[in-house]
Scaffold this active site. Structure first.
Site, PDB file in Angstrom:
ATOM      1  N   ASP A  11      -3.541   8.693  -5.334  1.00  0.00           N
ATOM      2  CA  ASP A  11      -3.403   8.096  -4.136  1.00  0.00           C
ATOM      3  C   ASP A  11      -2.209   8.552  -3.475  1.00  0.00           C
ATOM      4  O   ASP A  11      -2.281   9.746  -3.026  1.00  0.00           O
ATOM      5  CB  ASP A  11      -3.373   6.619  -4.262  1.00  0.00           C
ATOM      6  N   ASN A  12      -1.062   7.735  -3.281  1.00  0.00           N
ATOM      7  CA  ASN A  12      -0.041   8.283  -2.337  1.00  0.00           C
ATOM      8  C   ASN A  12       1.118   9.066  -3.143  1.00  0.00           C
ATOM      9  O   ASN A  12       1.059   8.876  -4.471  1.00  0.00           O
ATOM     10  CB  ASN A  12       0.614   7.087  -1.589  1.00  0.00           C
TER      11      ASN A  12
ATOM     12  N   GLU B 216       0.706  -1.196   0.162  1.00  0.00           N
ATOM     13  CA  GLU B 216       0.050   0.040   0.047  1.00  0.00           C
ATOM     14  C   GLU B 216       0.883   1.110  -0.009  1.00  0.00           C
ATOM     15  O   GLU B 216       0.595   2.155  -0.607  1.00  0.00           O
ATOM     16  CB  GLU B 216      -0.958   0.077   1.069  1.00  0.00           C
ATOM     17  N   ASP B 217       1.791   1.281   0.841  1.00  0.00           N
ATOM     18  CA  ASP B 217       2.660   2.525   0.905  1.00  0.00           C
ATOM     19  C   ASP B 217       4.201   2.237   1.071  1.00  0.00           C
ATOM     20  O   ASP B 217       4.465   1.095   1.584  1.00  0.00           O
ATOM     21  CB  ASP B 217       2.290   3.571   1.955  1.00  0.00           C
TER      22      ASP B 217
ATOM     23  N   ASN C 176      -5.673   7.999   6.686  1.00  0.00           N
ATOM     24  CA  ASN C 176      -5.012   7.217   5.648  1.00  0.00           C
ATOM     25  C   ASN C 176      -3.581   7.327   5.454  1.00  0.00           C
ATOM     26  O   ASN C 176      -2.729   6.169   5.141  1.00  0.00           O
ATOM     27  CB  ASN C 176      -5.709   7.948   4.216  1.00  0.00           C
ATOM     28  N   ASP C 177      -2.994   8.362   5.311  1.00  0.00           N
ATOM     29  CA  ASP C 177      -1.510   8.668   5.194  1.00  0.00           C
ATOM     30  C   ASP C 177      -0.906   9.745   6.152  1.00  0.00           C
ATOM     31  O   ASP C 177      -1.807  10.540   6.719  1.00  0.00           O
ATOM     32  CB  ASP C 177      -1.166   8.904   3.834  1.00  0.00           C
TER      33      ASP C 177
ATOM     34  N   HIS D  54      -4.732   0.250  11.480  1.00  0.00           N
ATOM     35  CA  HIS D  54      -6.207  -0.042  11.767  1.00  0.00           C
ATOM     36  C   HIS D  54      -6.609  -1.223  12.392  1.00  0.00           C
ATOM     37  O   HIS D  54      -7.321  -2.127  12.032  1.00  0.00           O
ATOM     38  CB  HIS D  54      -7.133   0.005  10.416  1.00  0.00           C
TER      39      HIS D  54
ATOM     40  N   ILE E 242       2.757   5.048   5.245  1.00  0.00           N
ATOM     41  CA  ILE E 242       3.730   5.470   6.355  1.00  0.00           C
ATOM     42  C   ILE E 242       4.867   6.508   5.884  1.00  0.00           C
ATOM     43  O   ILE E 242       4.349   7.007   5.023  1.00  0.00           O
ATOM     44  CB  ILE E 242       4.463   3.951   6.146  1.00  0.00           C
TER      45      ILE E 242
ATOM     46  N   HIS F  36      -1.016   0.856   6.885  1.00  0.00           N
ATOM     47  CA  HIS F  36      -1.601   1.712   5.886  1.00  0.00           C
ATOM     48  C   HIS F  36      -0.571   2.791   5.280  1.00  0.00           C
ATOM     49  O   HIS F  36       0.515   2.122   5.003  1.00  0.00           O
ATOM     50  CB  HIS F  36      -2.951   2.301   6.369  1.00  0.00           C
TER      51      HIS F  36
ATOM     52  N   ASN G  57      -6.086  11.763   0.531  1.00  0.00           N
ATOM     53  CA  ASN G  57      -5.475  10.530   0.656  1.00  0.00           C
ATOM     54  C   ASN G  57      -3.909  10.646   0.993  1.00  0.00           C
ATOM     55  O   ASN G  57      -3.518  11.013   2.153  1.00  0.00           O
ATOM     56  CB  ASN G  57      -5.674   9.797  -0.831  1.00  0.00           C
TER      57      ASN G  57
END
Ligand code: CA
Ligand code: CA
Length: 355
Positions: free
Chosen positions: A269-270, A53-54, A168-169, A134, A117, A115, A224
């Site tokens: 997104d990221n 994800e990240d 989220n981030d 989470h 980082i 999630h 996000n």
């Protein structure tokens, strides 16, 4: 008369529903088809099957990757396995991943659900890793100290706050100091669905420090990724469902002033920032419906954008990589190191390419 009233209300309700549905599909970018853009010498990273994800790359080429995210409404391939943090050395010829062992007595590994980082390197070169987690669908920020020799993460602290309900981030600006995005206002899965469906745009970004927590930007339709320029003067926030990247000027008291926004035809997104050039690298979802309503026969695609000179009048935007999901599904993040590009995904694998 009563019948007429009921019919009128029903009609109004239906019209409203139709309006929301069409705007929902537009916000989800449901009609977007992808034109592939390939890169030479791409390899799927071995050992990553349930998402990346990240990710964040340190100056020395060590990359942290969060894997195993369980996010409401998104398909999970390994629902019973807790999440992990992986380490990858991008200096190696053919890098592989290694799971970082988590130490520290008070940390519950079984509910770890990592999630977004971010890292912070202290003056004495101590590396802190801050991880959004989470556990049981709540939101925490887990603070770790990276112990490079032992390849472990020492758990130092769990941070929770009422202004951090649905993180989220994050982007760290100190060992316990960060900006964070809440992707929704509500925590309850049913209410978050309606919040997103109706496009309420109640999502917001917060500054957190041990003695001060404050909302710094709000009104987002799914805030996000968040990151900061190498000189620390500007903060970038991705607004997924509005397909925008926002640039803020950061002030000495940590407040943010909006400077400009860039529009895209993709769900951003990221955000990673190249520490040398200041370029933004963004993991994007060309078509959000395919992410939220997963169909292996028609999988979500991947798209990576690079934004150069974002602060100037004419930023340059390049689609560096795009795939229809055959190779890589649902890209969330992308980072560069010495002419290579590492791309992470929501629930799928990770890809490492030459630029
Ligand atoms: Ca991040
Ligand atoms: Ca994200």
């Amino acid at each position: 008369m009563a019948k007429l009233m009921v019919l009128t209300l029903l009609g109004l309700g239906l019209a409203l529903f139709r309006d929301h549905r069409s705007s929902y599909l537009t916000r989800m970018n449901a009609f977007r088809e992808i034109k592939p853009v390939e890169l030479p010498n791409c390899k799927l990273v071995k050992g990553i099957e349930s998402g990346s994800e990240d990710l964040e790359v340190l100056h020395n080429g060590l990359a942290f990757i969060s894997t195993g995210l369980k996010y409401p409404g998104i398909k999970v391939f390994e629902p019973d396995k807790p999440g992990k943090i992986l380490l990858m050395d991008l200096n190696e010829e053919d890098p592989t991943v290694l799971e970082l062992r988590i130490t520290g007595s008070n940390f519950d590994l079984s509910s770890f659900n990592p999630h977004g980082i971010s890292t912070f390197t202290d003056e004495d070169n101590t590396v802190y890793l801050l991880v959004v987690s989470h556990p049981d669908l709540k939101s925490t920020v887990e603070l770790f100290k990276f112990q490079e020799e032992e390849k472990t993460l020492l758990h130092l602290k769990t941070i929770k706050h009422k202004l951090l309900p649905k993180i989220n981030d994050i982007v760290a600006v100190g060992p316990e100091h960060f900006y964070a995005t809440n992707d929704h206002y509500f925590v309850d899965t049913y209410l978050t669905f309606w919040e997103m469906y109706l496009g309420l745009a109640w999502s917001y970004a917060v500054y957190y420090s041990p003695n001060e927590v404050q909302v710094m930007a709000s009104g987002f339709d799914f805030a996000n990724g968040i990151n900061i320029s190498p000189d620390g003067k500007y903060v970038y926030i991705a607004e997924s469902m509005a397909h925008k990247i926002h640039v803020y000027e950061k002030h000495a008291n940590w407040t943010l002033t909006p400077l400009k926004s860039l529009d895209f035809d993709t769900i951003v997104d990221n955000i990673s920032v190249d520490p040398v050039t200041g370029d933004l690298w963004i993991g994007c979802h060309p078509n959000g419906m395919k992410v939220f309503f997963y169909d292996p026969e028609n999988p979500p695609g991947s798209e990576v954008l690079r934004i150069q000179n974002i602060l100037t009048e004419e930023p340059k935007v390049t689609v560096v990589y795009a795939d229809n999901g055959t190779v890589l599904q649902a890209s969330t993040t992308a980072s560069v190191y010495k002419g290579k590009l590492l791309i992470g995904t929501v629930f799928h694998r990770a890809l490492y390419c030459e630029l």
